[in-house]
Design a protein around this motif. Structure first.
Motif, PDB file in Angstrom:
ATOM      1  N   ARG A 102       0.822  -1.208   0.000  1.00  0.00           N
ATOM      2  CA  ARG A 102       0.000   0.000   0.000  1.00  0.00           C
ATOM      3  C   ARG A 102       0.859   1.263   0.000  1.00  0.00           C
ATOM      4  O   ARG A 102       0.593   2.200  -0.756  1.00  0.00           O
ATOM      5  CB  ARG A 102      -0.940   0.007   1.212  1.00  0.00           C
ATOM      6  CG  ARG A 102      -1.793   1.271   1.288  1.00  0.00           C
ATOM      7  CD  ARG A 102      -2.939   1.142   2.258  1.00  0.00           C
ATOM      8  NE  ARG A 102      -2.486   0.805   3.605  1.00  0.00           N
ATOM      9  CZ  ARG A 102      -3.318   0.718   4.652  1.00  0.00           C
ATOM     10  NH1 ARG A 102      -4.626   0.906   4.477  1.00  0.00           N
ATOM     11  NH2 ARG A 102      -2.858   0.416   5.846  1.00  0.00           N
ATOM     12  N   GLU A 103       1.901   1.301   0.821  1.00  0.00           N
ATOM     13  CA  GLU A 103       2.755   2.489   0.866  1.00  0.00           C
ATOM     14  C   GLU A 103       3.531   2.664  -0.435  1.00  0.00           C
ATOM     15  O   GLU A 103       3.766   3.787  -0.890  1.00  0.00           O
ATOM     16  CB  GLU A 103       3.716   2.409   2.052  1.00  0.00           C
ATOM     17  CG  GLU A 103       3.024   2.437   3.408  1.00  0.00           C
ATOM     18  CD  GLU A 103       2.088   3.632   3.538  1.00  0.00           C
ATOM     19  OE1 GLU A 103       2.502   4.760   3.195  1.00  0.00           O
ATOM     20  OE2 GLU A 103       0.936   3.440   3.973  1.00  0.00           O
ATOM     21  N   ARG A 104       3.922   1.563  -1.035  1.00  0.00           N
ATOM     22  CA  ARG A 104       4.611   1.653  -2.326  1.00  0.00           C
ATOM     23  C   ARG A 104       3.685   2.205  -3.405  1.00  0.00           C
ATOM     24  O   ARG A 104       4.078   3.072  -4.196  1.00  0.00           O
ATOM     25  CB  ARG A 104       5.144   0.278  -2.732  1.00  0.00           C
ATOM     26  CG  ARG A 104       6.362  -0.166  -1.936  1.00  0.00           C
ATOM     27  CD  ARG A 104       6.959  -1.442  -2.507  1.00  0.00           C
ATOM     28  NE  ARG A 104       8.328  -1.636  -2.048  1.00  0.00           N
ATOM     29  CZ  ARG A 104       9.205  -2.439  -2.624  1.00  0.00           C
ATOM     30  NH1 ARG A 104       8.848  -3.138  -3.688  1.00  0.00           N
ATOM     31  NH2 ARG A 104      10.431  -2.551  -2.150  1.00  0.00           N
ATOM     32  N   MET A 105       2.463   1.711  -3.435  1.00  0.00           N
ATOM     33  CA  MET A 105       1.508   2.191  -4.431  1.00  0.00           C
ATOM     34  C   MET A 105       1.236   3.676  -4.234  1.00  0.00           C
ATOM     35  O   MET A 105       1.158   4.448  -5.205  1.00  0.00           O
ATOM     36  CB  MET A 105       0.199   1.407  -4.332  1.00  0.00           C
ATOM     37  CG  MET A 105       0.285  -0.043  -4.775  1.00  0.00           C
ATOM     38  SD  MET A 105       0.850  -0.246  -6.501  1.00  0.00           S
ATOM     39  CE  MET A 105      -0.349   0.721  -7.381  1.00  0.00           C
ATOM     40  N   VAL A 152      -0.234  -3.557  -9.294  1.00  0.00           N
ATOM     41  CA  VAL A 152      -1.456  -3.433  -8.481  1.00  0.00           C
ATOM     42  C   VAL A 152      -1.847  -4.783  -7.895  1.00  0.00           C
ATOM     43  O   VAL A 152      -2.246  -4.884  -6.728  1.00  0.00           O
ATOM     44  CB  VAL A 152      -2.610  -2.845  -9.322  1.00  0.00           C
ATOM     45  CG1 VAL A 152      -3.937  -2.971  -8.575  1.00  0.00           C
ATOM     46  CG2 VAL A 152      -2.336  -1.388  -9.650  1.00  0.00           C
ATOM     47  N   ASP A 153      -1.708  -5.841  -8.675  1.00  0.00           N
ATOM     48  CA  ASP A 153      -2.162  -7.155  -8.204  1.00  0.00           C
ATOM     49  C   ASP A 153      -1.274  -7.736  -7.119  1.00  0.00           C
ATOM     50  O   ASP A 153      -1.617  -8.776  -6.519  1.00  0.00           O
ATOM     51  CB  ASP A 153      -2.246  -8.125  -9.393  1.00  0.00           C
ATOM     52  CG  ASP A 153      -3.383  -9.125  -9.212  1.00  0.00           C
ATOM     53  OD1 ASP A 153      -4.440  -8.745  -8.653  1.00  0.00           O
ATOM     54  OD2 ASP A 153      -3.227 -10.292  -9.623  1.00  0.00           O
ATOM     55  N   GLU A 154      -0.144  -7.079  -6.827  1.00  0.00           N
ATOM     56  CA  GLU A 154       0.652  -7.507  -5.675  1.00  0.00           C
ATOM     57  C   GLU A 154      -0.088  -7.258  -4.364  1.00  0.00           C
ATOM     58  O   GLU A 154       0.311  -7.744  -3.309  1.00  0.00           O
ATOM     59  CB  GLU A 154       1.994  -6.777  -5.667  1.00  0.00           C
ATOM     60  CG  GLU A 154       2.938  -7.232  -6.779  1.00  0.00           C
ATOM     61  CD  GLU A 154       4.255  -6.489  -6.755  1.00  0.00           C
ATOM     62  OE1 GLU A 154       4.485  -5.722  -5.792  1.00  0.00           O
ATOM     63  OE2 GLU A 154       5.050  -6.670  -7.699  1.00  0.00           O
ATOM     64  N   ALA A 168      -7.244  -6.222 -10.534  1.00  0.00           N
ATOM     65  CA  ALA A 168      -6.163  -5.322 -10.932  1.00  0.00           C
ATOM     66  C   ALA A 168      -6.462  -4.658 -12.273  1.00  0.00           C
ATOM     67  O   ALA A 168      -6.231  -3.448 -12.441  1.00  0.00           O
ATOM     68  CB  ALA A 168      -4.843  -6.088 -11.010  1.00  0.00           C
ATOM     69  N   GLU A 169      -6.977  -5.426 -13.237  1.00  0.00           N
ATOM     70  CA  GLU A 169      -7.316  -4.836 -14.530  1.00  0.00           C
ATOM     71  C   GLU A 169      -8.399  -3.781 -14.385  1.00  0.00           C
ATOM     72  O   GLU A 169      -8.346  -2.716 -15.018  1.00  0.00           O
ATOM     73  CB  GLU A 169      -7.771  -5.929 -15.500  1.00  0.00           C
ATOM     74  CG  GLU A 169      -6.657  -6.879 -15.897  1.00  0.00           C
ATOM     75  CD  GLU A 169      -7.137  -7.935 -16.872  1.00  0.00           C
ATOM     76  OE1 GLU A 169      -7.611  -7.562 -17.959  1.00  0.00           O
ATOM     77  OE2 GLU A 169      -7.049  -9.130 -16.544  1.00  0.00           O
ATOM     78  N   GLY A 170      -9.394  -4.065 -13.543  1.00  0.00           N
ATOM     79  CA  GLY A 170     -10.455  -3.096 -13.326  1.00  0.00           C
ATOM     80  C   GLY A 170      -9.946  -1.836 -12.654  1.00  0.00           C
ATOM     81  O   GLY A 170     -10.335  -0.718 -13.023  1.00  0.00           O
ATOM     82  N   PRO A 237     -10.508  -3.343  -3.476  1.00  0.00           N
ATOM     83  CA  PRO A 237     -10.705  -4.781  -3.744  1.00  0.00           C
ATOM     84  C   PRO A 237      -9.823  -5.692  -2.895  1.00  0.00           C
ATOM     85  O   PRO A 237     -10.130  -6.867  -2.735  1.00  0.00           O
ATOM     86  CB  PRO A 237     -10.357  -4.922  -5.234  1.00  0.00           C
ATOM     87  CG  PRO A 237     -10.336  -3.547  -5.785  1.00  0.00           C
ATOM     88  CD  PRO A 237      -9.964  -2.649  -4.659  1.00  0.00           C
ATOM     89  N   TYR A 238      -8.733  -5.155  -2.375  1.00  0.00           N
ATOM     90  CA  TYR A 238      -7.760  -5.976  -1.660  1.00  0.00           C
ATOM     91  C   TYR A 238      -7.867  -5.825  -0.139  1.00  0.00           C
ATOM     92  O   TYR A 238      -7.768  -6.813   0.593  1.00  0.00           O
ATOM     93  CB  TYR A 238      -6.339  -5.615  -2.110  1.00  0.00           C
ATOM     94  CG  TYR A 238      -6.110  -5.828  -3.584  1.00  0.00           C
ATOM     95  CD1 TYR A 238      -5.820  -7.091  -4.080  1.00  0.00           C
ATOM     96  CD2 TYR A 238      -6.208  -4.772  -4.483  1.00  0.00           C
ATOM     97  CE1 TYR A 238      -5.614  -7.293  -5.441  1.00  0.00           C
ATOM     98  CE2 TYR A 238      -6.005  -4.960  -5.847  1.00  0.00           C
ATOM     99  CZ  TYR A 238      -5.719  -6.230  -6.316  1.00  0.00           C
ATOM    100  OH  TYR A 238      -5.528  -6.434  -7.668  1.00  0.00           O
ATOM    101  N   LEU A 239      -8.047  -4.600   0.331  1.00  0.00           N
ATOM    102  CA  LEU A 239      -8.008  -4.347   1.774  1.00  0.00           C
ATOM    103  C   LEU A 239      -9.350  -3.942   2.361  1.00  0.00           C
ATOM    104  O   LEU A 239      -9.470  -3.803   3.578  1.00  0.00           O
ATOM    105  CB  LEU A 239      -6.961  -3.266   2.081  1.00  0.00           C
ATOM    106  CG  LEU A 239      -5.545  -3.540   1.554  1.00  0.00           C
ATOM    107  CD1 LEU A 239      -4.615  -2.393   1.940  1.00  0.00           C
ATOM    108  CD2 LEU A 239      -5.004  -4.870   2.075  1.00  0.00           C
ATOM    109  N   GLY A 240     -10.336  -3.706   1.504  1.00  0.00           N
ATOM    110  CA  GLY A 240     -11.673  -3.428   1.996  1.00  0.00           C
ATOM    111  C   GLY A 240     -12.015  -1.957   2.119  1.00  0.00           C
ATOM    112  O   GLY A 240     -11.176  -1.069   1.931  1.00  0.00           O
TER     113      GLY A 240
END
Length: 357
Positions: A102-105, A152-154, A168-170, A237-240
């Motif tokens: 998350r911090e990297r993104m 993103v999908d990481e 990730a694509e979305g 989608p990943y963390l809510g």
């Protein structure tokens, strides 16, 4: 890129018969044309990009253009790839400076948005006009999208439950759609004041055009303001939802330091054809600040003192070098140094100043 005619016989030679490294001169011309292509597309759109417009802005001949590029599409693809490589290097540095997905993104996205705010030409070329530039350009854009999707999908590594298969694509599609909409809303990049217009805009002796009152659109909001909302879209989608809400509430980080000038940026507005000999002189002065005319001539391989004196004066008039000596006093040698702009040009197109022939 290797010039198409680099291996032709009859290349210019240094004293002593050593062939001049033609690719060094070609790299300067290539940088100027890529910069010109980016400007034409940013100011006028890809549909109006032509070889004529590019060479006019770059100050090179059509022959030079076709020595380096097959056609206008080939030139634009290189300009697009050049911009993407540059942005990727800057964004990757910010991304890798953090730990945790998350911090990297967030760091990477903040840097990207800031870069697109700072450089509207990049924003227009890479975000807007690339979509209208044909299938070959779209293939290059698709490779960029794949890399973004993989990054993103990481987020699955930090997810508490499985994200949807196409999450990730979305996410990438949605984020780019928002950035694209804002970029389109901003309109074409304004042409730099004082720059010459592209061919066809006017001609010497033509009747002056009537002044037209143009209603200026409001200044667009910075893309950097979208950091929180876009990060909310990415992490959802990943963390809510709770994590998305926290991203919305976070303060934006301080803007990163601007990168050093590239070759094209350093050469912008330079009213001189930079030959290999010119670059040798700049490089000599980078290594020998305070050099006299004689030392410059010896190190740059210029046998004619008259020629080196004329070249030094031209570079001085362009603001690339300055004389800190007392050459105007009889018997006192000149002492040439690079100016800040000269340092930018020399750093951008650096050549080896080893032994000359």
């Amino acid at each position: 890129m290797t010039p198409r005619n680099a291996d032709k016989p009859g290349a210019r030679k240094r004293p002593g018969g050593e062939v001049l490294p033609r690719e060094k001169v070609s790299e300067v011309q290539r940088a100027r044309m890529l910069m010109a292509a980016r400007q034409v597309v940013a100011h006028e759109g890809y549909a109006r990009m032509s070889v004529e417009r590019v060479v006019a802005r770059a100050g090179v001949s059509r022959k030079t253009f076709y020595d380096l590029f097959e056609n206008r599409e080939d030139c634009f693809i290189e300009a697009f790839d050049d911009a993407i490589v540059r942005m990727a290097q800057i964004v990757r540095e910010a991304y890798e400076s953090q730990t945790g997905w998350r911090e990297r993104m967030r760091a990477g996205l903040a840097t990207l948005l800031g870069l697109l705010d700072d450089e509207p030409e990049l924003r227009t070329v890479c975000v807007v006009e690339a979509l209208a530039a044909g299938p070959r350009v779209l293939e290059h854009r698709t490779r960029v999208l794949r890399a973004l999707i993989a990054a993103v999908d990481e987020g699955r590594s930090e997810a508490k439950k499985d994200a949807p298969p196409l999450a990730a694509e979305g996410v990438v599609g949605a984020v780019l759609a928002v950035i694209h909409a804002r970029a389109v809303e901003s309109g074409p990049t304004p042409a730099p004041e004082g720059k010459g217009a592209s061919p066809g805009a006017s001609s010497p002796g033509a009747a002056p055009r009537r002044a037209v009152s143009i209603r200026r659109r409001p200044a667009p909001k910075p893309l950097s303001d979208l950091l929180g909302p876009l990060m909310g879209m990415i992490v959802m989608p990943y963390l809510g939802a709770a994590a998305a809400d926290r991203e919305l509430a976070r303060r934006a980080p301080k803007r990163p330091k601007r990168p050093a000038p590239r070759a094209g940026d350093a050469l912008e507005g330079l009213d001189m054809r930079l030959t290999y000999r010119t670059l040798r002189v700049l490089s000599v002065l980078a290594q020998h600040p305070g050099a006299s005319n004689r030392l410059v001539a010896e190190q740059a391989g210029v046998a004619d003192q008259g020629q080196v004196s004329k070249l030094l004066m031209r570079l001085s008039n362009l603001g690339l070098i300055e004389n800190s000596g007392d050459g105007h006093t009889k018997g006192a040698p000149n002492a040439w140094r690079l100016t800040p702009r000269g340092q930018d040009v020399e750093n951008a197109i650096r050549i080896d100043t080893g032994a000359t022939g």
